[in-house]
Motif scaffolding. Sequence first.
Motif, PDB file in Angstrom:
ATOM      1  N   LEU A  62       0.900  -1.216   0.037  1.00 11.00           N
ATOM      2  CA  LEU A  62       0.084  -0.149  -0.147  1.00 11.00           C
ATOM      3  C   LEU A  62       0.821   1.380   0.039  1.00 11.00           C
ATOM      4  N   VAL A  63       0.563   2.101  -0.839  1.00 11.59           N
ATOM      5  CA  VAL A  63       1.266   3.355  -0.682  1.00 11.59           C
ATOM      6  C   VAL A  63       0.277   4.507  -0.084  1.00 11.59           C
ATOM      7  N   ALA A  64       0.801   4.557   1.536  1.00  9.43           N
ATOM      8  CA  ALA A  64      -0.268   5.452   2.486  1.00  9.43           C
ATOM      9  C   ALA A  64      -0.022   6.697   1.925  1.00  9.43           C
ATOM     10  N   ASP A  65       0.874   7.378   1.640  1.00  9.86           N
ATOM     11  CA  ASP A  65       0.857   8.772   1.162  1.00  9.86           C
ATOM     12  C   ASP A  65       2.310   9.012   0.441  1.00  9.86           C
ATOM     13  N   THR A  66       2.341  10.163  -0.167  1.00  8.74           N
ATOM     14  CA  THR A  66       3.692  10.573  -0.777  1.00  8.74           C
ATOM     15  C   THR A  66       3.830  11.575  -0.789  1.00  8.74           C
ATOM     16  N   LYS A  67       4.858  12.331  -1.100  1.00 11.96           N
ATOM     17  CA  LYS A  67       5.152  13.999  -1.288  1.00 11.96           C
ATOM     18  C   LYS A  67       5.678  13.905  -2.791  1.00 11.96           C
ATOM     19  N   MET A  68       5.347  15.021  -3.299  1.00 11.75           N
ATOM     20  CA  MET A  68       5.671  15.341  -4.712  1.00 11.75           C
ATOM     21  C   MET A  68       6.263  16.824  -4.750  1.00 11.75           C
ATOM     22  N   GLU A  69       7.098  17.254  -5.420  1.00  9.65           N
ATOM     23  CA  GLU A  69       7.508  18.465  -5.839  1.00  9.65           C
ATOM     24  C   GLU A  69       7.358  18.800  -7.299  1.00  9.65           C
ATOM     25  N   PHE A  70       6.553  19.777  -7.607  1.00  8.66           N
ATOM     26  CA  PHE A  70       6.414  20.374  -9.104  1.00  8.66           C
ATOM     27  C   PHE A  70       6.991  21.640  -9.302  1.00  8.66           C
ATOM     28  N   GLY A  71       7.398  21.948 -10.542  1.00 10.98           N
ATOM     29  CA  GLY A  71       7.716  23.082 -10.958  1.00 10.98           C
ATOM     30  C   GLY A  71       7.764  23.406 -12.400  1.00 10.98           C
ATOM     31  N   VAL A  72       8.164  24.723 -12.981  1.00  9.78           N
ATOM     32  CA  VAL A  72       8.234  24.950 -14.077  1.00  9.78           C
ATOM     33  C   VAL A  72       9.645  25.436 -14.347  1.00  9.78           C
ATOM     34  N   PRO A  73      10.018  25.211 -15.504  1.00  8.68           N
ATOM     35  CA  PRO A  73      11.287  25.847 -16.180  1.00  8.68           C
ATOM     36  C   PRO A  73      11.275  27.424 -15.937  1.00  8.68           C
ATOM     37  N   LEU A  74      12.492  27.872 -15.762  1.00 13.24           N
ATOM     38  CA  LEU A  74      12.744  29.389 -15.404  1.00 13.24           C
ATOM     39  C   LEU A  74      12.432  29.971 -16.915  1.00 13.24           C
ATOM     40  N   ASN A  75      11.874  31.055 -16.935  1.00 10.53           N
ATOM     41  CA  ASN A  75      11.832  32.083 -18.071  1.00 10.53           C
ATOM     42  C   ASN A  75      11.016  31.457 -19.068  1.00 10.53           C
ATOM     43  N   THR A  76       9.836  30.715 -18.775  1.00  9.50           N
ATOM     44  CA  THR A  76       8.934  30.156 -19.838  1.00  9.50           C
ATOM     45  C   THR A  76       7.375  30.606 -19.444  1.00  9.50           C
ATOM     46  N   GLY A  77       7.126  31.584 -18.861  1.00 12.27           N
ATOM     47  CA  GLY A  77       6.021  31.951 -18.430  1.00 12.27           C
ATOM     48  C   GLY A  77       5.537  31.743 -16.855  1.00 12.27           C
ATOM     49  N   GLY A  78       6.609  31.149 -15.996  1.00 15.31           N
ATOM     50  CA  GLY A  78       6.507  30.858 -14.841  1.00 15.31           C
ATOM     51  C   GLY A  78       5.363  30.186 -14.352  1.00 15.31           C
ATOM     52  N   ALA A  79       4.768  30.058 -12.968  1.00 17.79           N
ATOM     53  CA  ALA A  79       3.731  29.156 -12.743  1.00 17.79           C
ATOM     54  C   ALA A  79       2.343  29.306 -13.370  1.00 17.79           C
ATOM     55  N   ASP A  95      11.907   7.947   1.603  1.00 24.19           N
ATOM     56  CA  ASP A  95      11.902   9.122   2.188  1.00 24.19           C
ATOM     57  C   ASP A  95      10.988   9.857   1.831  1.00 24.19           C
ATOM     58  N   CYS A  96      10.126   9.998   1.127  1.00 21.50           N
ATOM     59  CA  CYS A  96       8.877  10.719   0.784  1.00 21.50           C
ATOM     60  C   CYS A  96       7.726  10.203   0.776  1.00 21.50           C
ATOM     61  N   SER A  97       7.612   8.718   0.790  1.00 19.67           N
ATOM     62  CA  SER A  97       6.348   8.116   0.678  1.00 19.67           C
ATOM     63  C   SER A  97       6.449   7.020   1.912  1.00 19.67           C
ATOM     64  N   ARG A  98       5.019   6.676   2.246  1.00 22.45           N
ATOM     65  CA  ARG A  98       4.971   5.498   3.410  1.00 22.45           C
ATOM     66  C   ARG A  98       4.629   4.338   2.665  1.00 22.45           C
ATOM     67  N   TYR A  99       5.298   3.075   2.783  1.00 22.78           N
ATOM     68  CA  TYR A  99       4.728   1.923   1.994  1.00 22.78           C
ATOM     69  C   TYR A  99       4.520   1.060   2.923  1.00 22.78           C
ATOM     70  N   TRP A 100       3.364   0.458   3.079  1.00 19.62           N
ATOM     71  CA  TRP A 100       3.039  -0.478   4.104  1.00 19.62           C
ATOM     72  C   TRP A 100       2.605  -1.799   3.393  1.00 19.62           C
ATOM     73  N   PRO A 101       3.083  -3.224   3.797  1.00 21.31           N
ATOM     74  CA  PRO A 101       2.556  -4.343   3.460  1.00 21.31           C
ATOM     75  C   PRO A 101       1.256  -4.633   3.535  1.00 21.31           C
ATOM     76  N   VAL A 102       0.489  -4.864   2.464  1.00 24.24           N
ATOM     77  CA  VAL A 102      -0.890  -5.299   2.603  1.00 24.24           C
ATOM     78  C   VAL A 102      -0.956  -6.513   3.798  1.00 24.24           C
ATOM     79  N   ASP A 103      -0.253  -7.571   3.685  1.00 21.03           N
ATOM     80  CA  ASP A 103      -0.281  -8.484   4.516  1.00 21.03           C
ATOM     81  C   ASP A 103      -0.162  -8.057   6.127  1.00 21.03           C
ATOM     82  N   GLU A 106      -3.753  -3.473   9.164  1.00 21.06           N
ATOM     83  CA  GLU A 106      -5.289  -3.423  10.113  1.00 21.06           C
ATOM     84  C   GLU A 106      -5.446  -1.806  10.102  1.00 21.06           C
ATOM     85  N   ALA A 107      -6.518  -1.285   9.780  1.00 21.63           N
ATOM     86  CA  ALA A 107      -7.057  -0.073   9.798  1.00 21.63           C
ATOM     87  C   ALA A 107      -6.898   0.476  11.211  1.00 21.63           C
ATOM     88  N   GLY A 108      -6.582   1.834  11.413  1.00 19.50           N
ATOM     89  CA  GLY A 108      -6.436   2.339  12.669  1.00 19.50           C
ATOM     90  C   GLY A 108      -5.440   1.854  13.683  1.00 19.50           C
TER      91      GLY A 108
END
Length: 162
Positions: A62-79, A95-103, A106-108
């Motif tokens: 299970l991928v419980a959660d994850t962090k992602m970082e997005f951006g845009v190239p400089l000098n291309t119109g910005g965000a 380091d940026c995601s929580r991985y849990w075995p399905v086996d 148990e919720a909670g």
Amino acid sequence: CEKLPAPIFTPSTKAALGEHDENIDRARVAETIGAPRAEELEAAALKVYACAAALAAERGVLVADTKMEFGVPLNTGGAKGSAALILGDEVLTPDCSRYWPVDGYEAGKDQKSFDKQYVRDYLKEIGFDKKTPIELPAEVIEATLGKYKAIFELLTGRQPKL
């Protein structure tokens, strides 16, 4: 530790070095980068998560959660411009995601995991103040590395090259 009915988008700002990122709502994202870009960003983040979660589920993880970082190239119109979003930084690592075995899931309840939660638990156990640099004991480093190797092998079917 309970699965949500559907994945959710939880944006944050990037903080200065040593500071914590600030959670923000969709309205602030749209205000900062424009509504169309905000919608594109949310759709991209949810798509990346959905693909990763599906692949992991096929491998009993299970991928419980994850962090992602997005951006845009400089000098291309910005965000708010028309430049393509770039998914940067580390993506879907233990380091940026929580991985849990399905086996054994148990919720909670605290879950067995293949991520940096082991280090966080150790630091909490010793009363780490989050300010004073410390050296982790070799056994904590080795146990963490073992978890990282295990999730790599589970998700890729390959041995890590270290």
